[in-house]
Design an enzyme around this catalytic site. Structure first.
Site, mmCIF file in Angstrom:
data_model
loop_
_atom_site.group_PDB
_atom_site.id
_atom_site.type_symbol
_atom_site.label_atom_id
_atom_site.label_comp_id
_atom_site.label_asym_id
_atom_site.label_seq_id
_atom_site.Cartn_x
_atom_site.Cartn_y
_atom_site.Cartn_z
ATOM 1 C CG HIS A 278 -39.132 -9.945 -32.230
ATOM 2 N ND1 HIS A 278 -38.662 -10.798 -33.205
ATOM 3 C CD2 HIS A 278 -40.188 -10.565 -31.705
ATOM 4 C CE1 HIS A 278 -39.402 -11.885 -33.232
ATOM 5 N NE2 HIS A 278 -40.339 -11.761 -32.329
ATOM 6 C CB CYS A 279 -39.615 -5.642 -36.102
ATOM 7 S SG CYS A 279 -40.869 -5.949 -34.861
ATOM 8 C CB ILE A 280 -35.823 -3.477 -38.477
ATOM 9 C CG1 ILE A 280 -36.951 -2.575 -37.933
ATOM 10 C CG2 ILE A 280 -35.304 -2.932 -39.789
ATOM 11 C CD1 ILE A 280 -38.157 -2.430 -38.825
#
Ligand SMILES: NC(=O)c1ccc[n+]([C@@H]2O[C@H](COP(=O)([O-])OP(=O)(O)OC[C@H]3O[C@@H](n4cnc5c(N)ncnc54)[C@H](O)[C@@H]3O)[C@@H](O)[C@H]2O)c1
Length: 442
Positions: A278-280
């Site tokens: 969900h982040c990078i």
């Protein structure tokens, strides 16, 4: 409000937080919110979790966990200490602190979708009262707390920093990493005003070993983005090195392992089949979008994005070449993708490059299945669908595929057995160190 009352509001809140008498409401019971709620409960706070997902609310109230690395016993322990979950936002009025941990995805134009954050705040506003603190933890661009949350909080006549308090404190969860738990990961905290920061520190210092204050919410927001952009850019670099090494017949993993023996000035990052989670893959583009407002381009971010985004296709082309050398086409070949979680030892498939690889292979006519001990059934996803269950890796099953594509290097895979029985392994994670007739690095 009189000056004494203002001070009283803040001091009373700080006291309640410090003495663990405050009630904590965590909004968003996902990978970030749930461990935080459990930590507050374990430390003796009265805690409730707010989520719009009724299945999650029901599970938590029954003492069940829906996240693999969070054992049900932890949820049960919290429930015994009075933790409850609800979808009723009116309970927000009873909280002294509200911590927002909702998703911050990109929309279909790859622009920030803040609707979960702003929607949450809109749902909380009717229940705000003086003496409450709101802390946003969702990753976002610099200015979100100030430009989106502050006006909403002040829409009911409160003044942020006097009547109510507002912070941004980014989450640094690393799911599946047994070396760190919520309490041992230092936490950044920025306040909308100095008083907000004082309250924010009181909110986190009881449950996190080290809280790092910064001068504003914008600095806190930017700090989180720098951390994730640093990863994305460095992964982009090693992915580019991988392509160059491949053409030169050099093992990039061996090169990185060798470089990592340098005791200063080098941090190893590892190439792979593409970015996931969900982040990078997402967060850097929050900054790209915001930078445009200032007439700036985020060239490193976009270049890294381009390289990382090309990885699933590159891995599939390596597989196609390897099959071709064995006199086979992708079309009609049976391919088993090993690992569909986006990283090892977790059950999270969000943005997983494995799923894109599966789709690329299907588009080329391959017959695709997967094996992932952490994801027994292919999950419901917004944009992808496979009606599949994880294949058990018996010697017979392994032998039956034209190729195995190692996408996620879970520790629980039996690599010697895979190596012994596979006709062809396409290894995108550098697991198989030795050169071998049935292993192609990708
Ligand atoms: N997962 C990670 O490792 C990680 C690490 C650092 C930061 N973050 C950031 O933390 C934030 C949350 O991520 P996550 O992984 O926990 O997401 P998640 O999808 O696991 O959990 C989010 C939860 O919020 C709920 N939700 C959505 N809208 C809501 C609303 N209006 N009101 C109440 N609940 C609502 C969802 O039902 C879900 O349970 C994101 O901004 C993410 O970028 C995640």
């Amino acid at each position: 409000m009189t000056q004494e009352k203002e001070v009283g509001t803040k001091d009373a809140l700080v006291k309640a937080l410090t003495e663990k008498k405050a009630r904590i409401g965590i909004v968003g019971m996902g990978y970030v919110g749930l461990p935080l709620a459990l930590r507050y409960a374990a430390m003796g706070y009265r805690v409730f979790g707010l989520d719009i997902d009724r299945e999650k609310v029901a599970a938590l109230n029954e003492g069940r966990s829906y996240i693999e690395h969070i054992g049900p016993q932890l949820v049960k322990n919290a429930c015994e200490r009075g933790f409850t979950a609800t979808d009723d936002f009116s309970l927000a009025a009873e909280a002294d602190a509200l911590i927002i941990c909702v998703p911050t995805p990109l929309n279909r134009y790859r622009e920030p979708d803040l609707s979960f954050v702003t929607g949450t705040m809109d749902s909380l506003v009717p229940f705000l009262r003086p003496g409450q603190v709101v802390s946003l933890e969702s990753t976002t661009y610099p200015g979100t707390t100030e430009e989106e949350l502050k006006p909403r909080m002040e829409s009911s006549g409160f003044v942020v920093g006097k009547d109510v308090f507002l912070c941004f404190s980014p989450e640094r969860e690393d799911p599946g990493n047994p070396e760190f738990v919520t309490s041992t990961i230092p936490k950044i905290c920025g306040g909308q005003t100095p008083a907000c920061l004082e309250v924010g520190l009181a909110l986190y210092q009881q449950v996190i070993d080290k809280v790092v204050p910064v001068s504003s919410t914008r600095v806190a927001e930017m700090t989180k983005l720098l951390e994730n952009i640093h990863r994305s850019v460095n992964i982009g670099l090693v992915n580019e090195m991988k392509i160059i090494c491949d053409r030169m017949d050099i093992d990039v993993h061996e090169v990185i392992r060798a470089a990592a023996t340098k005791p200063f000035g080098f941090v190893p990052y590892w190439p792979g089949p593409g970015l996931g989670g969900h982040c990078i893959p997402i967060d850097p583009f929050y900054l790209t979008w915001k930078a445009r407002e200032y007439g700036l381009h985020t060239r490193f971010i976009e270049l890294a994005g381009e390289i990382n985004h090309a990885m699933p296709n590159w891995v599939v082309s390596k597989l196609a070449d390897a099959l071709n050398e064995r006199g086979r086409a992708v079309k009609g070949s049976r391919v088993l993708v090993l690992g569909i979680a986006y990283k090892k030892n977790v059950d999270d498939v969000r943005e997983s490059p494995s799923v894109e690889i599966m789709e690329l292979l299907v588009a080329r006519g391959a017959i695709v299945e997967y094996s992932d001990p952490h994801v027994p059934t292919f999950p419901r996803m917004r944009e992808h669908h496979f009606d599949l269950r994880s294949v058990d890796l018996s010697a017979e099953a392994i032998q039956s595929y034209d190729a195995l594509l190692l996408a996620t290097n879970h520790d629980s895979f039996d690599y010697p057995v895979i190596k012994q029985h596979a006709r062809l392994i396409v290894d995108s994670r550098g697991v198989f160190l030795e050169r071998s007739a049935n292993v192609v690095k990708a």
